[in-house]
Design an enzyme around this catalytic site. Structure first.
Site, PDB file in Angstrom:
ATOM      1  N   HIS A 142       0.931  -1.285  -0.040  1.00 43.35           N
ATOM      2  CA  HIS A 142       0.122   0.080  -0.080  1.00 43.35           C
ATOM      3  C   HIS A 142       0.855   1.304   0.022  1.00 43.35           C
ATOM      4  O   HIS A 142       1.890   1.177  -0.269  1.00 43.35           O
ATOM      5  CB  HIS A 142      -1.009   0.032   1.028  1.00 43.35           C
ATOM      6  N   GLU A 161      -2.478   0.384   7.773  1.00 43.36           N
ATOM      7  CA  GLU A 161      -1.588  -0.616   7.299  1.00 43.36           C
ATOM      8  C   GLU A 161      -0.217  -0.017   6.495  1.00 43.36           C
ATOM      9  O   GLU A 161       0.795  -0.376   6.678  1.00 43.36           O
ATOM     10  CB  GLU A 161      -2.271  -1.606   6.345  1.00 43.36           C
ATOM     11  N   HIS A 175       2.610  -7.166   4.659  1.00 44.16           N
ATOM     12  CA  HIS A 175       1.176  -6.503   4.558  1.00 44.16           C
ATOM     13  C   HIS A 175       0.607  -6.829   6.280  1.00 44.16           C
ATOM     14  O   HIS A 175       1.476  -7.500   6.968  1.00 44.16           O
ATOM     15  CB  HIS A 175       0.264  -7.309   3.730  1.00 44.16           C
ATOM     16  N   GLU A 220       1.411 -11.683   6.120  1.00 42.07           N
ATOM     17  CA  GLU A 220       0.145 -10.805   6.897  1.00 42.07           C
ATOM     18  C   GLU A 220       0.686 -10.794   8.252  1.00 42.07           C
ATOM     19  O   GLU A 220       0.473 -11.850   8.861  1.00 42.07           O
ATOM     20  CB  GLU A 220      -1.234 -11.439   6.458  1.00 42.07           C
TER      21      GLU A 220
END
Ligand SMILES: [Zn+2]
Length: 258
Positions: free
Chosen positions: A10, A24, A79, A144
């Site tokens: 992102h 995030e 992430h 993640e």
């Protein structure tokens, strides 16, 4: 020269997942920068490219194009999860492709190291059809790292020391998976220094502080010493290759050179 491409997920107008006052995109960048710094300070003979080092917009295609054009040997995309759950999971591409077994073998090493260093609940080694995994021309993993909308995970993610542990887990995993060369501590390049654990279990420490406990290590495990014995609060510590600290008390560890 092993080329490692690190992709903080992102950025810019895309915050990624949000929750508990966290975004995030900021967490992934902080972890990625720490990961770069740990790898560069503790290993040599590799080079690192990041898809971004600031809070900026980059498309998914731009990210994989960067990695592919550079000729990266390995890609890690970082992430933070959301949507109800807790803990750590990692992904490789779910299609069929040459090198799949090797990609999953490398991923296993990185995955286990992150779980080991963070104490995250292990949600498993998974596969998915994600752009970063599908469109990258080299072995790739997407991690993640906890759930931003889970209160306990978010509390951890607000701690800079915990982000360092996530980064260290990635660094240890990448170093083991890719066979990176530890930097020698000082001028005597010929001799390596080690500690072996001689008790059933023993704490390591995030910093040179007996209260800053990191993870437990077990009898028979051997670690490369990167900083010789130094005094800490009435005792002595070594710093080991992962960046963690460990007691230098010879009742608990055996020091040797080779
Ligand atoms: Zn994400």
């Amino acid at each position: 020269m092993t080329k490692i491409f690190i992709d903080p997920g992102h950025g810019g107008s895309d915050p990624g997942a949000t929750g508990n006052g966290l975004q995030e995109k900021h967490l992934t960048l902080a972890i990625a920068l720490k990961l770069r710094d740990i790898l560069n300070s503790q290993y040599e003979g590799h080079s690192i490219m990041l898809s971004r080092t600031t809070d900026q917009n980059i498309s998914l295609s731009q990210r994989t194009n960067m990695a592919n054009n550079w000729g990266a040997d390995y890609l890690v995309s970082i992430h933070i999860n959301a949507g109800g759950g807790t803990g750590f999971e990692s992904y490789t591409f779910n299609g069929s492709y040459s090198g799949k077994a090797e990609t999953n073998r490398l991923r296993g090493i990185v995955h286990d190291a992150v779980v080991n260093q963070t104490g995250f609940r292990d949600r498993g080694k998974k596969e998915a059809n994600f752009h970063m995994l599908r469109e990258s021309a080299m072995p790739a993993v997407l991690t993640e790292n906890g759930f931003i909308d889970h209160s306990a995970d978010a509390a951890n993610l607000k701690s800079d020391a915990f982000l360092t542990r996530i980064a260290r887990g990635h660094a240890v995993g990448l170093a083991n998976a890719l066979g990176l060369t530890p930097k020698s501590s000082g001028g005597d390049t010929g001799t390596q220094k080690f500690v072996e654990i001689i008790v059933d279990s023993l704490w390591t420490y995030n910093t040179a502080d007996w209260d800053d406990k990191a993870v437990v290590v077990n009898r028979g495990e051997v670690f490369t010493v990167i900083r010789d014995k130094f005094p800490v609060g009435g005792g002595y510590m070594y710093q080991i290759k992962s960046g963690l600290y460990i007691t230098a008390n010879s009742s608990y560890v055996r020091y040797y050179t080779r």
